[in-house]
Write a protein that holds these residues in place. Structure first.
Motif, PDB file in Angstrom:
ATOM      1  N   ARG A 221       4.083  15.455   2.118  1.00  0.00           N
ATOM      2  CA  ARG A 221       5.342  15.014   2.874  1.00  0.00           C
ATOM      3  C   ARG A 221       5.261  14.412   4.130  1.00  0.00           C
ATOM      4  NH1 ARG A 221      10.733  16.373   2.281  1.00  0.00           N
ATOM      5  NH2 ARG A 221      11.847  16.152   4.198  1.00  0.00           N
ATOM      6  N   ALA A 222       4.413  15.226   5.065  1.00  0.00           N
ATOM      7  CA  ALA A 222       4.209  14.761   6.291  1.00  0.00           C
ATOM      8  C   ALA A 222       3.206  13.714   6.355  1.00  0.00           C
ATOM      9  CB  ALA A 222       3.281  15.930   6.938  1.00  0.00           C
ATOM     10  N   GLU A 223       2.512  13.387   5.602  1.00  0.00           N
ATOM     11  CA  GLU A 223       1.589  12.173   5.258  1.00  0.00           C
ATOM     12  C   GLU A 223       2.589  10.895   4.908  1.00  0.00           C
ATOM     13  OE1 GLU A 223      -2.309  10.190   3.248  1.00  0.00           O
ATOM     14  OE2 GLU A 223      -1.532  12.110   2.458  1.00  0.00           O
TER      15      GLU A 223
ATOM     16  N   VAL B 283       6.751  17.516  -3.314  1.00  0.00           N
ATOM     17  CA  VAL B 283       5.515  17.489  -2.774  1.00  0.00           C
ATOM     18  C   VAL B 283       5.206  18.352  -2.028  1.00  0.00           C
ATOM     19  CG1 VAL B 283       5.751  14.889  -3.276  1.00  0.00           C
ATOM     20  CG2 VAL B 283       6.377  15.763  -0.957  1.00  0.00           C
ATOM     21  N   PRO B 284       3.963  18.964  -1.802  1.00  0.00           N
ATOM     22  CA  PRO B 284       3.374  19.895  -0.884  1.00  0.00           C
ATOM     23  C   PRO B 284       3.838  19.360   0.731  1.00  0.00           C
ATOM     24  CG  PRO B 284       1.683  19.381  -2.665  1.00  0.00           C
ATOM     25  CD  PRO B 284       2.701  18.273  -2.673  1.00  0.00           C
TER      26      PRO B 284
ATOM     27  N   ALA C 234       0.752  -1.104  -0.054  1.00  0.00           N
ATOM     28  CA  ALA C 234      -0.130   0.006  -0.056  1.00  0.00           C
ATOM     29  C   ALA C 234       0.885   1.168   0.018  1.00  0.00           C
ATOM     30  CB  ALA C 234      -0.867   0.049   1.334  1.00  0.00           C
ATOM     31  N   PHE C 235       1.678   1.170   0.710  1.00  0.00           N
ATOM     32  CA  PHE C 235       2.664   2.457   0.925  1.00  0.00           C
ATOM     33  C   PHE C 235       3.559   2.603  -0.515  1.00  0.00           C
ATOM     34  CE2 PHE C 235       6.933   4.362   1.920  1.00  0.00           C
ATOM     35  CZ  PHE C 235       6.389   5.679   2.571  1.00  0.00           C
ATOM     36  N   GLY C 236       3.673   1.476  -0.935  1.00  0.00           N
ATOM     37  CA  GLY C 236       4.737   1.517  -2.220  1.00  0.00           C
ATOM     38  C   GLY C 236       3.928   2.038  -3.554  1.00  0.00           C
ATOM     39  N   LYS C 237       2.484   1.760  -3.508  1.00  0.00           N
ATOM     40  CA  LYS C 237       1.768   2.358  -4.287  1.00  0.00           C
ATOM     41  C   LYS C 237       1.605   3.680  -4.305  1.00  0.00           C
ATOM     42  CE  LYS C 237      -3.196   1.658  -5.985  1.00  0.00           C
ATOM     43  NZ  LYS C 237      -3.750   2.772  -5.477  1.00  0.00           N
ATOM     44  N   PHE C 238       1.289   4.187  -3.017  1.00  0.00           N
ATOM     45  CA  PHE C 238       1.353   5.699  -2.648  1.00  0.00           C
ATOM     46  C   PHE C 238       2.381   6.429  -3.054  1.00  0.00           C
ATOM     47  CE2 PHE C 238       2.046   8.918   0.649  1.00  0.00           C
ATOM     48  CZ  PHE C 238       0.986   9.671   0.571  1.00  0.00           C
ATOM     49  N   LEU C 239       3.663   5.800  -2.997  1.00  0.00           N
ATOM     50  CA  LEU C 239       5.000   6.463  -3.484  1.00  0.00           C
ATOM     51  C   LEU C 239       4.995   6.561  -5.184  1.00  0.00           C
ATOM     52  CD1 LEU C 239       7.742   5.327  -1.173  1.00  0.00           C
ATOM     53  CD2 LEU C 239       6.655   7.393  -1.166  1.00  0.00           C
ATOM     54  N   ARG C 240       4.372   5.518  -5.598  1.00  0.00           N
ATOM     55  CA  ARG C 240       4.465   5.546  -7.019  1.00  0.00           C
ATOM     56  C   ARG C 240       3.691   6.537  -7.661  1.00  0.00           C
ATOM     57  NH1 ARG C 240       3.486   0.286  -8.007  1.00  0.00           N
ATOM     58  NH2 ARG C 240       5.358  -0.248  -8.606  1.00  0.00           N
ATOM     59  N   GLU C 241       2.411   6.649  -6.934  1.00  0.00           N
ATOM     60  CA  GLU C 241       1.593   7.806  -7.437  1.00  0.00           C
ATOM     61  C   GLU C 241       2.030   9.077  -7.393  1.00  0.00           C
ATOM     62  OE1 GLU C 241      -2.038   6.836  -5.036  1.00  0.00           O
ATOM     63  OE2 GLU C 241      -2.598   5.307  -6.451  1.00  0.00           O
ATOM     64  N   ILE C 242       2.647   9.439  -6.258  1.00  0.00           N
ATOM     65  CA  ILE C 242       3.664  10.686  -5.982  1.00  0.00           C
ATOM     66  C   ILE C 242       4.482  10.792  -7.277  1.00  0.00           C
ATOM     67  CG2 ILE C 242       4.860  11.843  -4.654  1.00  0.00           C
ATOM     68  CD1 ILE C 242       3.709  10.547  -2.042  1.00  0.00           C
ATOM     69  N   ARG C 243       5.358   9.565  -7.514  1.00  0.00           N
ATOM     70  CA  ARG C 243       6.564   9.949  -8.567  1.00  0.00           C
ATOM     71  C   ARG C 243       5.707  10.251  -9.939  1.00  0.00           C
ATOM     72  NH1 ARG C 243       8.277   6.632 -12.100  1.00  0.00           N
ATOM     73  NH2 ARG C 243       7.545   4.529 -10.996  1.00  0.00           N
TER      74      ARG C 243
ATOM     75  N   ARG D 227      14.934  12.682   1.022  1.00  0.00           N
ATOM     76  CA  ARG D 227      15.342  13.258  -0.280  1.00  0.00           C
ATOM     77  C   ARG D 227      14.657  13.000  -1.468  1.00  0.00           C
ATOM     78  NH1 ARG D 227      21.020  10.410   0.208  1.00  0.00           N
ATOM     79  NH2 ARG D 227      21.283  10.969  -2.171  1.00  0.00           N
ATOM     80  N   LEU D 228      13.870  11.835  -1.511  1.00  0.00           N
ATOM     81  CA  LEU D 228      13.044  11.367  -2.542  1.00  0.00           C
ATOM     82  C   LEU D 228      11.856  12.462  -2.785  1.00  0.00           C
ATOM     83  CD1 LEU D 228      13.079   9.171  -4.954  1.00  0.00           C
ATOM     84  CD2 LEU D 228      11.579   7.972  -3.376  1.00  0.00           C
ATOM     85  N   LEU D 229      11.396  12.711  -1.544  1.00  0.00           N
ATOM     86  CA  LEU D 229      10.170  13.503  -1.684  1.00  0.00           C
ATOM     87  C   LEU D 229      10.629  15.053  -1.845  1.00  0.00           C
ATOM     88  CD1 LEU D 229       8.353  12.131   1.903  1.00  0.00           C
ATOM     89  CD2 LEU D 229       7.691  11.808  -0.236  1.00  0.00           C
TER      90      LEU D 229
END
Length: 294
Positions: free
Chosen positions: A68-70, A63-64, A8-17, A56-58
């Motif tokens: 980032r905090a989330e 990202v807003p 779930a977290f990986g999917k979240f990061l992919r969507e951000i990227r 560093r990735l964020l």
């Protein structure tokens, strides 16, 4: 930590990227790791990426502040779950004791199955593992491994029985669409098939089985056998992405892309239009069981 939480977290990061318009190669280079490592993290696979690298990735994704905090809060939860699972000694799951009895791709499926709350499976040839009798499973094991020792055969049967404990959970449901051809293959012989069919005919509140009979053409003939797994909501506002599992003779495929998953959901809808209802399915099971037992 559960592998599903990482997914779930990986999917979240992919969507951000993807929202930031960054490639996996560029993102990996920015935090001094490989593209493959970054993609593994996005696929929910454990990596050695550390919190400073994630920060560093964020930054790289620009990202807003609230995103980032989330992301960092969710990352902290993932890491905390990892520590808890390690302390409890259950991070590997019950199937780890049978690691010498299955292919290298299968533990990932067992993790997914263990976490799923809804499974839809379409099978053209064999009864789904969660619905097999021990003798039916034994016969399949013997087909794949005619030279296996009795001890190894029984351990594989035992693994299937332990998987089936999930059927006793009120929070789990399985829907099985089984081709009529599956019922015509006398796996293990006539009496084994008779017992298998009687089990399939048993009514259980969280099990739905429908036979796809010989006759009209349908999408299942071209899309083949598959298993679609759905997962419960998790804390932190993330959705667990559904997974389509395709098993082959020497490997497996896992599909998570929403457009691909949707194709399989459409196939399920198509199959339901030609499948027998549950009552007619049970009647077919019992009729065939009598034929096999005669």
């Amino acid at each position: 930590m559960s592998a599903v939480s990482r997914r779930a977290f990986g999917k979240f990061l992919r969507e951000i990227r993807l929202g930031a318009g960054k490639s996996a190669l560029a993102a990996g280079l920015h935090i001094e790791t490989s593209k493959q490592t970054l993609l593994r993290m996005e696929d929910g696979i454990s990596t050695k990426i550390a919190t400073p690298q994630l920060e560093r990735l964020l930054d790289f994704y620009e990202v807003p502040a609230e995103v980032r905090a989330e992301a960092l809060a969710l990352w902290a939860e993932v890491r905390e779950q990892a520590k808890t699972a390690k302390l409890q000694g259950n991070s590997k799951g019950f199937w780890q004791a049978y690691a010498d009895q299955f292919a290298s791709h299968f533990p990932h499926y067992l993790r997914l199955e263990s976490a799923a709350n809804h499974v839809i499976t379409h099978q053209l040839v064999l009864v789904p593992g969660l619905l097999q009798t021990p003798d039916y499973r034994r016969a399949i094991v013997r087909i794949d491994g005619p030279g296996l020792s009795n001890v190894d055969v029984e351990r594989r049967v035992e693994l299937t029985v332990r998987r089936q404990a999930k059927l006793h959970s009120n929070d789990f449901r399985i829907e099985a669409l089984i081709s009529e051809a599956t019922l015509r293959h006398p796996i293990g012989g006539a009496h084994v098939m008779a017992d298998q069919l009687r089990l399939l005919a048993t009514e259980r509140p969280n099990v739905s089985i429908r036979v796809v009979p010989f006759g009209p053409s349908h999408r299942g003939l071209t899309i083949g056998s598959f298993t679609l797994l759905d997962f419960p909501k998790i804390e932190g506002g993330l959705d667990e992405p559904p997974v389509v599992y395709l098993e082959g003779a020497i490997g497996a495929l896992y599909h998570e892309r929403s457009d691909v998953v949707e194709q399989y959901r459409e196939a399920v809808s198509s199959l339901l239009t030609v499948a027998l209802n549950e009552d007619d399915t049970r009647n077919m099971f019992l009729h065939l069981a009598e034929e096999y037992a005669a």
